[in-house]
Design a protein around this motif. Sequence first.
Motif, mmCIF file in Angstrom:
data_model
loop_
_atom_site.group_PDB
_atom_site.id
_atom_site.type_symbol
_atom_site.label_atom_id
_atom_site.label_comp_id
_atom_site.label_asym_id
_atom_site.label_seq_id
_atom_site.Cartn_x
_atom_site.Cartn_y
_atom_site.Cartn_z
ATOM 1 N N PHE A 103 0.817 -1.207 0.000
ATOM 2 C CA PHE A 103 0.000 0.000 0.000
ATOM 3 C C PHE A 103 0.855 1.263 0.000
ATOM 4 N N ALA A 104 0.355 2.280 -0.687
ATOM 5 C CA ALA A 104 0.974 3.603 -0.637
ATOM 6 C C ALA A 104 0.752 4.209 0.746
ATOM 7 N N LYS A 105 1.595 5.182 1.087
ATOM 8 C CA LYS A 105 1.495 5.822 2.406
ATOM 9 C C LYS A 105 0.116 6.416 2.631
ATOM 10 N N SER A 106 -0.442 7.041 1.612
ATOM 11 C CA SER A 106 -1.767 7.664 1.741
ATOM 12 C C SER A 106 -2.837 6.636 2.082
ATOM 13 N N LEU A 107 -2.735 5.424 1.500
ATOM 14 C CA LEU A 107 -3.712 4.375 1.774
ATOM 15 C C LEU A 107 -3.532 3.820 3.180
ATOM 16 N N LEU A 108 -2.288 3.687 3.622
ATOM 17 C CA LEU A 108 -2.016 3.217 4.980
ATOM 18 C C LEU A 108 -2.595 4.175 6.013
ATOM 19 N N GLU A 109 -2.497 5.454 5.728
ATOM 20 C CA GLU A 109 -3.020 6.454 6.664
ATOM 21 C C GLU A 109 -4.539 6.427 6.736
ATOM 22 N N GLN A 110 -5.187 6.068 5.641
ATOM 23 C CA GLN A 110 -6.650 5.997 5.607
ATOM 24 C C GLN A 110 -7.168 4.728 6.281
ATOM 25 N N ASN A 111 -6.360 3.672 6.266
ATOM 26 C CA ASN A 111 -6.788 2.371 6.778
ATOM 27 C C ASN A 111 -5.756 1.852 7.771
ATOM 28 N N THR A 112 -6.031 2.009 9.047
ATOM 29 C CA THR A 112 -5.107 1.473 10.051
ATOM 30 C C THR A 112 -5.177 -0.048 10.036
ATOM 31 N N LEU A 113 -4.173 -0.681 10.600
ATOM 32 C CA LEU A 113 -4.155 -2.147 10.662
ATOM 33 C C LEU A 113 -5.374 -2.663 11.408
ATOM 34 N N GLU A 114 -5.718 -2.008 12.509
ATOM 35 C CA GLU A 114 -6.854 -2.452 13.319
ATOM 36 C C GLU A 114 -8.160 -2.337 12.525
ATOM 37 N N GLN A 115 -8.328 -1.222 11.822
ATOM 38 C CA GLN A 115 -9.538 -1.021 11.027
ATOM 39 C C GLN A 115 -9.637 -2.053 9.919
ATOM 40 N N ASP A 165 -20.506 -12.757 -9.479
ATOM 41 C CA ASP A 165 -19.282 -12.070 -9.878
ATOM 42 C C ASP A 165 -19.215 -10.685 -9.238
ATOM 43 N N PHE A 166 -17.998 -10.300 -8.852
ATOM 44 C CA PHE A 166 -17.739 -8.960 -8.348
ATOM 45 C C PHE A 166 -16.585 -8.374 -9.142
ATOM 46 N N TYR A 167 -16.622 -7.058 -9.283
ATOM 47 C CA TYR A 167 -15.631 -6.387 -10.123
ATOM 48 C C TYR A 167 -14.970 -5.262 -9.332
ATOM 49 N N TRP A 168 -13.654 -5.118 -9.560
ATOM 50 C CA TRP A 168 -12.872 -4.128 -8.827
ATOM 51 C C TRP A 168 -11.933 -3.405 -9.789
ATOM 52 N N GLU A 169 -11.621 -2.178 -9.447
ATOM 53 C CA GLU A 169 -10.588 -1.464 -10.185
ATOM 54 C C GLU A 169 -9.569 -0.942 -9.175
ATOM 55 N N TYR A 170 -8.322 -1.344 -9.377
ATOM 56 C CA TYR A 170 -7.227 -0.916 -8.504
ATOM 57 C C TYR A 170 -6.429 0.183 -9.186
ATOM 58 N N SER A 171 -6.053 1.176 -8.402
ATOM 59 C CA SER A 171 -5.169 2.239 -8.885
ATOM 60 C C SER A 171 -3.804 2.045 -8.258
ATOM 61 N N THR A 178 11.210 5.013 -4.026
ATOM 62 C CA THR A 178 11.594 3.601 -3.937
ATOM 63 C C THR A 178 11.559 2.871 -5.278
ATOM 64 N N ASP A 179 10.934 3.514 -6.280
ATOM 65 C CA ASP A 179 10.769 2.916 -7.606
ATOM 66 C C ASP A 179 9.901 1.657 -7.555
ATOM 67 N N ARG A 180 8.994 1.614 -6.583
ATOM 68 C CA ARG A 180 8.106 0.468 -6.424
ATOM 69 C C ARG A 180 6.672 0.861 -6.758
ATOM 70 N N TRP A 181 5.970 -0.051 -7.413
ATOM 71 C CA TRP A 181 4.559 0.156 -7.686
ATOM 72 C C TRP A 181 3.760 -0.147 -6.415
ATOM 73 N N GLU A 182 2.903 0.804 -6.036
ATOM 74 C CA GLU A 182 2.127 0.664 -4.808
ATOM 75 C C GLU A 182 0.639 0.853 -5.089
ATOM 76 N N ILE A 183 -0.182 0.183 -4.296
ATOM 77 C CA ILE A 183 -1.630 0.311 -4.424
ATOM 78 C C ILE A 183 -2.063 1.606 -3.749
ATOM 79 N N VAL A 184 -2.730 2.466 -4.511
ATOM 80 C CA VAL A 184 -3.202 3.749 -3.994
ATOM 81 C C VAL A 184 -4.629 3.627 -3.460
ATOM 82 N N LEU A 185 -5.460 2.921 -4.198
ATOM 83 C CA LEU A 185 -6.839 2.664 -3.754
ATOM 84 C C LEU A 185 -7.442 1.580 -4.621
ATOM 85 N N TRP A 186 -8.535 1.031 -4.143
ATOM 86 C CA TRP A 186 -9.306 0.092 -4.974
ATOM 87 C C TRP A 186 -10.772 0.465 -4.875
#
Length: 207
Positions: A103-115, A165-171, A178-186
């Motif tokens: 996860f990107a930093k912004s996504l981590l901040e929106q979703n704590t581990l506990e949540q 069926d369920f459908y998702w779009e990941y950004s 870091t030059d790493r691809w990170e998940i920003v949101l889904w």
Amino acid sequence: MNNKQTKTAGIFILVTFLIALMVFIGYLYYTNKNTVVYFNPNKRHAAEKLYYNIMNRNLETDYPASPEDVMEYNLNIIQLIYGNMIVEESLYENVILQQRKLFAKSLLEQNTLEQQTEVIKTAVSLLKEQQLSSYNISQLPTIFNPHDNDFCYIRVKQQLNNGEDFYWEYSLEKNKETDRWEIVLWTLTDEYYNPISENGELPAGKS
């Protein structure tokens, strides 16, 4: 052989048998403790393989190289969580911790581990009550932003065991530091990939 020797030999055989029996019972207990308790016995082999592949990958030194690789690793985690494979709840947090490294930093901040853990456990519980689970999950070809090659979208189709069926779009975005691809949101979408909700978990069936 006199009676004393015969009696001694009998006791030795009995003790040897009891020791062997205790070892065998201990082996069965150990096997049961480390498989059936932790994983659904009907899916034990697949679950064990998936779990250990996920947990044994050091993402600090062996991070997925492409957006597709990031998504493949992420979808393996999702399949393990929602595929009715895990029995012992403590394993959820283990794989969630691995997932959060994508996860990107912004996504981590929106979703704590506990949540995140609580939402996932609730969703899994609801699915199990309805005897639903993820049967198959796959990704479509990556769509890169035409104005920014460091940003892309990956669409995902997930099928439940009842045929829904369920459908998702990941950004995903490449972290410039870091030059790493990170998940920003889904985003949960309809079958045409029109957005329904962001960062939601798998619904417990359709209304």
